[in-house]
Motif scaffolding. Structure first.
Motif, PDB file in Angstrom:
ATOM      1  N   ALA A  36     -10.235  -7.576  -0.175  1.00 25.48           N
ATOM      2  CA  ALA A  36      -9.449  -7.115   0.978  1.00 25.48           C
ATOM      3  C   ALA A  36      -8.545  -8.241   1.483  1.00 25.48           C
ATOM      4  N   GLU A  37      -9.068  -9.464   1.502  1.00 14.59           N
ATOM      5  CA  GLU A  37      -8.250 -10.609   1.924  1.00 14.59           C
ATOM      6  C   GLU A  37      -7.105 -10.848   0.952  1.00 14.59           C
ATOM      7  N   ALA A  38      -7.353 -10.699  -0.341  1.00  6.50           N
ATOM      8  CA  ALA A  38      -6.297 -10.882  -1.339  1.00  6.50           C
ATOM      9  C   ALA A  38      -5.213  -9.819  -1.186  1.00  6.50           C
ATOM     10  N   GLU A  39      -5.622  -8.572  -0.924  1.00  7.88           N
ATOM     11  CA  GLU A  39      -4.636  -7.513  -0.718  1.00  7.88           C
ATOM     12  C   GLU A  39      -3.812  -7.774   0.543  1.00  7.88           C
ATOM     13  N   GLU A  40      -4.467  -8.215   1.601  1.00  9.40           N
ATOM     14  CA  GLU A  40      -3.759  -8.527   2.844  1.00  9.40           C
ATOM     15  C   GLU A  40      -2.769  -9.669   2.618  1.00  9.40           C
ATOM     16  N   ARG A  41      -3.189 -10.691   1.898  1.00  8.00           N
ATOM     17  CA  ARG A  41      -2.310 -11.829   1.597  1.00  8.00           C
ATOM     18  C   ARG A  41      -1.105 -11.363   0.793  1.00  8.00           C
ATOM     19  N   ALA A  42      -1.324 -10.472  -0.179  1.00 11.63           N
ATOM     20  CA  ALA A  42      -0.220  -9.955  -1.002  1.00 11.63           C
ATOM     21  C   ALA A  42       0.766  -9.166  -0.140  1.00 11.63           C
ATOM     22  N   ARG A  68       1.323  -9.599   3.046  1.00 12.64           N
ATOM     23  CA  ARG A  68       2.035 -10.542   3.921  1.00 12.64           C
ATOM     24  C   ARG A  68       3.083 -11.354   3.172  1.00 12.64           C
ATOM     25  N   LEU A  69       2.807 -11.630   1.893  1.00 16.20           N
ATOM     26  CA  LEU A  69       3.745 -12.428   1.098  1.00 16.20           C
ATOM     27  C   LEU A  69       4.827 -11.579   0.434  1.00 16.20           C
TER      28      LEU A  69
END
Length: 158
Positions: free
Chosen positions: A118-124, A126-127
């Motif tokens: 979930a954190e990786a998806e959120e980071r993607a 945002r970027l």
């Protein structure tokens, strides 16, 4: 649907990683405690007076007297050496604590892999590239297309 045989190798891998992280955390914690003990000893030596009625060396007190000469009531070389070691220990301690914090985050992510995804998806998200504003000649304003297709900065998006 995945079978148990497919899940087990992944669990073994996570267990091995977790064991390695815990071992590394234990060694870093021992180093941290050793540094803290050494720094406490140095601080105690610097702040306690060598003799009755003599000012202690101090952590940041001047090592020269009023006239600018080295103090004759303390060992100036020892004071400088202890102060230097104390500062080095402070810096090293800060670095080790930061490493420990990072490893604890890694350990927590091993415990709950769904949170990591979930954190990786959120980071993607945002970027991802942001929409660029464009000048709308009809309204005379700069507008941006929102993610849902509506227009920000226009009549309905103000």
């Amino acid at each position: 649907y995945r079978s148990r045989k497919e899940i087990m190798p992944q669990n073994d891998k996570n267990n091995e990683e977790e064991a390695a992280l815990r071992k590394l955390l234990a060694t870093l914690d021992v180093q941290r405690k050793a540094m803290e003990n050494e720094a406490d000893g140095i601080y105690l030596e610097l702040t306690s007076p060598p003799n009755e009625g003599v000012e202690p060396m101090g952590v940041d007190t001047p090592l020269v007297d009023q006239g600018g000469y080295p103090r004759n009531d303390i060992d100036v070389y020892r004071a400088r050496t202890l102060r230097n070691r104390f500062r080095v220990l402070q810096t090293d301690h800060k670095e080790i604590v930061e490493k420990i914090e990072g490893l604890l985050v890694q350990l927590a992510s091993l415990k709950d892999p769904s949170k990591t995804q979930a954190e990786a998806e959120e980071r993607a998200r945002r970027l991802a590239p942001k929409p660029k504003p464009k000048y709308d000649a009809l309204t005379g304003k700069w507008v941006v297309m929102n993610w849902d297709g509506s227009v920000a900065g226009g009549d309905g998006g103000e």
